[in-house]
Design an enzyme around this catalytic site. Structure first.
Site, PDB file in Angstrom:
ATOM      1  N   LYS A   1      -8.268  14.150   4.587  1.00 28.12           N
ATOM      2  CA  LYS A   1      -7.412  12.963   4.569  1.00 28.12           C
ATOM      3  C   LYS A   1      -6.374  13.134   5.666  1.00 28.12           C
ATOM      4  O   LYS A   1      -6.288  14.207   6.265  1.00 28.12           O
ATOM      5  CB  LYS A   1      -6.719  12.801   3.214  1.00 28.12           C
ATOM      6  N   ARG A   2      -5.574  12.086   5.955  1.00 31.09           N
ATOM      7  CA  ARG A   2      -4.509  12.248   6.929  1.00 31.09           C
ATOM      8  C   ARG A   2      -3.591  13.392   6.527  1.00 31.09           C
ATOM      9  O   ARG A   2      -3.389  13.660   5.337  1.00 31.09           O
ATOM     10  CB  ARG A   2      -3.697  10.945   7.048  1.00 31.09           C
TER      11      ARG A   2
ATOM     12  N   THR B   1      -8.471   6.693  -1.976  1.00 29.07           N
ATOM     13  CA  THR B   1      -9.820   6.161  -2.130  1.00 29.07           C
ATOM     14  C   THR B   1     -10.837   7.278  -1.889  1.00 29.07           C
ATOM     15  O   THR B   1     -11.955   7.213  -2.381  1.00 29.07           O
ATOM     16  CB  THR B   1     -10.080   4.995  -1.144  1.00 29.07           C
TER      17      THR B   1
ATOM     18  N   LYS C   1       0.885  14.637   0.826  1.00 24.69           N
ATOM     19  CA  LYS C   1      -0.491  14.923   0.422  1.00 24.69           C
ATOM     20  C   LYS C   1      -0.703  16.422   0.152  1.00 24.69           C
ATOM     21  O   LYS C   1      -1.712  16.836  -0.391  1.00 24.69           O
ATOM     22  CB  LYS C   1      -1.473  14.424   1.471  1.00 24.69           C
TER      23      LYS C   1
ATOM     24  N   HIS D   1       0.796  -1.240   0.000  1.00 27.07           N
ATOM     25  CA  HIS D   1       0.000   0.000   0.000  1.00 27.07           C
ATOM     26  C   HIS D   1       0.815   1.270   0.000  1.00 27.07           C
ATOM     27  O   HIS D   1       0.251   2.355   0.191  1.00 27.07           O
ATOM     28  CB  HIS D   1      -0.923   0.050   1.219  1.00 27.07           C
TER      29      HIS D   1
ATOM     30  N   LYS E   1     -14.603   8.427  -3.663  1.00 26.05           N
ATOM     31  CA  LYS E   1     -15.835   8.761  -2.937  1.00 26.05           C
ATOM     32  C   LYS E   1     -16.397  10.097  -3.407  1.00 26.05           C
ATOM     33  O   LYS E   1     -17.612  10.253  -3.599  1.00 26.05           O
ATOM     34  CB  LYS E   1     -15.566   8.806  -1.424  1.00 26.05           C
TER      35      LYS E   1
HETATM   36  C1  26V Z   1       2.274   2.165   8.231  1.00 26.21           C
HETATM   37  C2  26V Z   1       2.436   2.206   9.562  1.00 26.21           C
HETATM   38  C3  26V Z   1       3.778   2.320  10.068  1.00 26.21           C
HETATM   39  C4  26V Z   1       3.900   1.935  11.489  1.00 26.21           C
HETATM   40  C5  26V Z   1       2.813   2.493  12.341  1.00 26.21           C
HETATM   41  C6  26V Z   1       1.459   2.140  11.871  1.00 26.21           C
HETATM   42  C7  26V Z   1       1.324   2.150  10.412  1.00 26.21           C
HETATM   43  C8  26V Z   1       0.086   2.069   9.865  1.00 26.21           C
HETATM   44  C9  26V Z   1      -0.062   2.043   8.507  1.00 26.21           C
HETATM   45  C10 26V Z   1       1.033   2.092   7.700  1.00 26.21           C
HETATM   46  C11 26V Z   1       0.920   1.982   6.235  1.00 26.21           C
HETATM   47  C12 26V Z   1       0.079   2.965   5.686  1.00 26.21           C
HETATM   48  C13 26V Z   1      -0.100   2.646   4.266  1.00 26.21           C
HETATM   49  C14 26V Z   1      -1.388   3.200   3.777  1.00 26.21           C
HETATM   50  O1  26V Z   1      -2.290   3.505   4.513  1.00 26.21           O
HETATM   51  N1  26V Z   1      -1.472   3.322   2.487  1.00 26.21           N
HETATM   52  C15 26V Z   1      -2.644   3.847   1.847  1.00 26.21           C
HETATM   53  O2  26V Z   1      -3.409   2.741   1.416  1.00 26.21           O
HETATM   54  C16 26V Z   1      -4.587   3.138   0.762  1.00 26.21           C
HETATM   55  C17 26V Z   1      -5.370   1.896   0.454  1.00 26.21           C
HETATM   56  O3  26V Z   1      -4.670   1.120  -0.463  1.00 26.21           O
HETATM   57  C18 26V Z   1      -4.246   3.935  -0.468  1.00 26.21           C
HETATM   58  O4  26V Z   1      -5.430   4.353  -1.080  1.00 26.21           O
HETATM   59  C19 26V Z   1      -3.403   5.149  -0.092  1.00 26.21           C
HETATM   60  O5  26V Z   1      -2.990   5.824  -1.255  1.00 26.21           O
HETATM   61  C20 26V Z   1      -2.200   4.702   0.685  1.00 26.21           C
HETATM   62  O6  26V Z   1      -1.480   5.815   1.177  1.00 26.21           O
END
Ligand code: 26V
Length: 813
Positions: free
Chosen positions: A543-544, A651, A549, A355, A655
């Protein structure tokens, strides 16, 4: 009981009396919510059991979606919608004097995710159930979800999200299905009948207790399961003989440390930190999930060589990658398989979605930490690495670099993405561009080694939540025009396209949009007392908060607009309301500064009489799934402005499109595919392309300072960040923002894309001046958005990756 309003009302009142001992007059909104939950559960209980029985009887292959995050949001409305009884309930409650929306608001939402990745998992569950696939979720029941955001003096403050405080109607605790998980200890190796036996001694055992949530499909009775694990102490206090004060405190410490495993969701996304507790959480999920999956599999009485035919385990990013060595451990140590056979079974069972391309988000665990916490699992990872590197050496004998570049363990770190690619049969990206970048850049050597593993599955969103539920009037208007078949087959939304030329339909769409804007305006008035002009363009970025971003580019552009209005107050303007919503990771200082900057700018703009009727800026606190459901249907313009090549898919973009907003965006993530569907006329594109960004990173040649010196608009706003004037902030130095742009050479090309962004925003204004043409574009966006239903995505996962088919209609009746 839901078959008509009268039956519903009778059942409702009867439950109210028998469960809560209350009359209708005494009931609170919370009681009404509670009783609706009970009624739904009662209604679906039989179907839930039936679905599972059918799976068992037909020996259906089961898919398990392992994810550290499920951003579910509220369930009441969606469950009623999927059961086809939402209107009955709404009408019945109205008869009884209750407004359904007020009842929905009673539900504490399950915010068990950070953003896109967790919300995708939730959309997938909805599609799996609605399309009648045997697909379940497996996650952690965090006691605290993603923090609640409060804004105090323009600063983000994080509060714990105690979502379980009042209990949770949708879950079922299944204590009888608990599973033992063990940490620490040391591996004892012995020989028995010529076989090497591995046993872990002195380990610490805990319980994983499952809480099941029914996932109700739309239209037909089909109920899958989201199983969330909670950590509990495995020491029976009754049997515990605590010796003295010391022993007692030791027991309490143990308890606390066990419970901490499912205590809270890590609030970072896109930035990896090697925290022991997070590693514990990950193993906890994998170990509990796997054992429970295998328990079900063993009931079939088949040999483990059949596992890949009956079970698919999908890992959502690398967070559940320990599933791979854990499955190896079980097959070898507990089921007596040899390495090669165990490996064959494992890599034919596990598939993986990537992701993110951000290198700072790629998980790498310190060897020592993994070795100590999970000694046997670490041995297996080491062996996987040894064999993999041996294979690489054979294949690339003259390229020792290739080996160290691709190794799973390198530099005293375990690289989880490498383990995931090596240990699975499918690796997918989440949008076409993202997958191409994976193949050609980030994972190039792996793609060359395993070309057949790589594939793309462009993300999607459930149109049931994001259109039918969030924007019911639009749903009705669509059905009145083209019938209801699109609800089952969202690509049929295409039939709406000719209505772009129908003035009556365009008016209808615009009046629905206006209604949604009025409702959002009312919410904003209630929450923060601001009055918003519903005739202005609602321009939304939610968004975050993250550098890539580029919320910063948006707010800098707003500062520029402010300057422009100040310079020429008499000029005609198209009124615009900028709306932001964003949570920053608690430790992400620059992101928090940007939140503060948005507030400072909002303050200056909103209190300036010269801005009135022209420009307004709002930051909505605590962006969440339920807030998204209010904001997105009210948006005219959707900001999808990430640095090209950085947003894997996005995503939110889908929406907004589905709700008729027009996108201003870069050619990044799934925007590329939106553009391909929409053509140049129905989306506003700007900015560097991803190849141009890659070239800058590779060859250099970008000097942010040049932008600053050459473009007086840029110079002016950047100087305003740090000098007395409208945007001056005494509490906090916006110097760090300026530094990130000038001294650190603007990593995300904010200044490089600024000019094109401003120009394109002006084009948005001009387009809005022609309401009929705008409405036509909006209709085209809605009509072509069916492609982004997660039903499409899930069908492709099912056919290409998991090799499963819908269970069919035998569940009916
Ligand atoms: C990484 C970490 C690092 C450690 C702490 C907790 C944590 C939680 C999540 C992540 C990975 C985040 C990756 C993510 O959210 N990617 C997003 O995924 C979406 C669904 O595929 C996508 O639409 C977004 O573009 C993408 O940023």
């Amino acid at each position: 009981m839901f078959n008509n309003t009268e039956l519903f009302k009778a059942a409702f009142i009867e439950q109210l009396v028998s469960r809560l001992g209350k009359s209708l007059e005494e009931a609170t909104a919370g009681d009404v919510y509670q009783i609706l939950g009970v009624l739904v559960r009662e209604r679906i209980g039989r179907h839930w059991a039936q679905t599972n029985e059918t799976y068992k009887k037909q020996q259906e292959k089961q898919v398990y979606y392992f994810s550290m995050e499920f951003l579910i949001g509220r369930l009441l409305g969606n469950n009623l919608l999927n059961l086809g009884v939402l209107d009955t309930v709404r009408d019945g409650l109205l008869d009884l004097g209750w407004d359904f929306q007020e009842i929905e608001e009673q539900e504490q939402e399950a915010g068990l995710g950070n953003g896109g990745l967790g919300r995708l998992a939730a959309c997938f569950l909805d599609s799996l159930a609605s399309l009648q696939y045997a697909g379940h979720g497996c996650g952690i029941r965090y006691k605290y979800g993603l923090f609640e955001q409060k804004i105090v003096d323009g600063h983000q403050v994080e509060l714990p999200d105690n979502w379980l405080q009042k209990g949770y109607v949708w879950e079922e605790r299944r204590a009888d299905k608990r599973i033992e998980v063990s940490f620490w200890g040391r591996v004892e190796i012995s020989e028995e009948n010529g076989r090497t036996i591995f046993k872990t001694a002195d380990d610490e055992k805990i319980w994983a207790v499952p809480y099941d949530i029914p996932i109700i499909g739309c239209g037909r009775p089909h109920v899958n399961t989201l199983r969330l694990w909670s950590a509990e102490s495995a020491v029976d206090p009754a049997k515990l003989r605590v010796h003295g004060e010391d022993g007692y405190y030791k027991f309490l410490d143990y308890n606390r440390s066990v419970e901490s495993i499912s205590e809270f969701l890590y609030p970072d996304d896109s930035r990896y930190e090697g925290k022991l507790l997070r590693l514990k959480q990950q193993y906890f999920l994998c170990a509990a999930g796997l054992q429970s999956v295998l328990r079900t599999f063993e009931k079939l009485g088949l040999p483990y060589s059949q596992l890949p035919c009956k079970v698919a385990i999908h890992i959502n990013d690398t967070h559940p990658t320990l599933t791979i060595p854990e499955l190896m451990r079980i097959l070898i140590d507990e089921k007596g398989y040899g390495w090669d056979e165990a490996w064959d079974i494992t890599i034919r069972t596990v598939s993986y979605t990537n992701h993110t391309l951000l290198s700072e988000a790629l998980e790498k665990w310190p060897v020592q930490m993994v070795r100590e916490l999970l000694p046997r699992v670490y041995m297996i990872i080491e062996e996987i690495n040894k064999r993999f590197c041996g294979m690489l050496l054979e294949r690339y004998p003259s390229q020792p670099d290739a080996v160290s570049q691709m190794a799973i363990i390198e530099n005293d770190q375990v690289k989880m993405a490498h383990l995931a690619v090596v240990g699975s049969y499918s690796v997918n990206g989440v949008a076409r561009l993202h997958t191409e970048l994976l193949k050609q850049d980030v994972m190039k050597p792996f793609y060359e080694l395993f070309p057949h593993r790589f594939n793309n599955k462009t993300n999607g969103i459930t149109h049931r939540r994001w259109l039918l539920h969030a924007n019911p009037e639009l749903g009705v208007a669509i059905s009145e025009s083209i019938g209801t078949a699109w609800i089952e087959s969202p690509h049929q939304l295409l039939e709406l396209e000719p209505f772009k030329d129908d003035p009556a339909f365009r008016d209808k769409c615009m009046s629905i949009k206006r209604g949604n804007k009025l409702r959002l305006a009312e919410y904003i008035r209630q929450k923060q007392g601001a009055s918003v002009d519903p005739d202005s363009i609602f321009d939304v970025q939610v968004k975050r908060l993250h550098g890539y971003k580029r919320q910063l580019m948006n707010i800098l552009h707003i500062m520029h607009l402010y300057n422009d209005i100040k310079d020429d107050p008499a000029a005609e303007r198209v009124p615009r309301t900028y709306i932001f919503g964003a949570k920053a990771a608690p430790g992400y200082y620059l992101a928090k500064c940007i939140i503060k900057l948005i507030h400072v700018v909002a303050d200056a703009v909103n209190k300036d009489p010269q801005m009135k009727g022209k420009l307004q800026v709002l930051f909505l606190e605590n962006y969440s799934v339920s807030l998204a459901e209010k904001i997105i249907p009210a948006a005219d313009v959707s900001e999808q402005i990430s640095t090209a090549g950085k947003e894997a898919s996005g995503t939110g973009n889908m929406k907004f499109m589905m709700n008729g907003a027009l996108t201003i965006g870069t050619l990044d993530g799934a925007n590329v595919e939106m553009h391909q569907l929409l053509g140049d006329d129905n989306i506003f594109l700007f900015g560097l392309r991803s190849e141009e960004v890659q070239d800058y990173y590779k060859y250099g040649g970008y000097l942010a300072r040049d932008m600053y010196e050459r473009d007086p608009r840029i110079k002016r706003i950047i100087d305003q960040l740090v000098s007395p004037g409208p945007f001056c902030c005494h509490e906090l130095e916006f110097g760090v923002i300026r530094q990130s742009l000038l001294d650190h050479n603007d990593e995300f090309f904010v200044l490089r894309d600024f000019g094109d962004y401003a120009k394109t925003q002006a084009a948005v204004d001009r387009a809005y001046l022609n309401p009929q043409a705008w409405a036509a574009k909006s209709v085209i966006n809605i009509a072509r958005s069916g492609h982004f239903s997660s039903d499409r995505t899930i069908r492709l996962y099912a056919s290409d990756i998991w090799k499963i088919q819908p269970v069919g209609r035998q569940l009916e009746g």
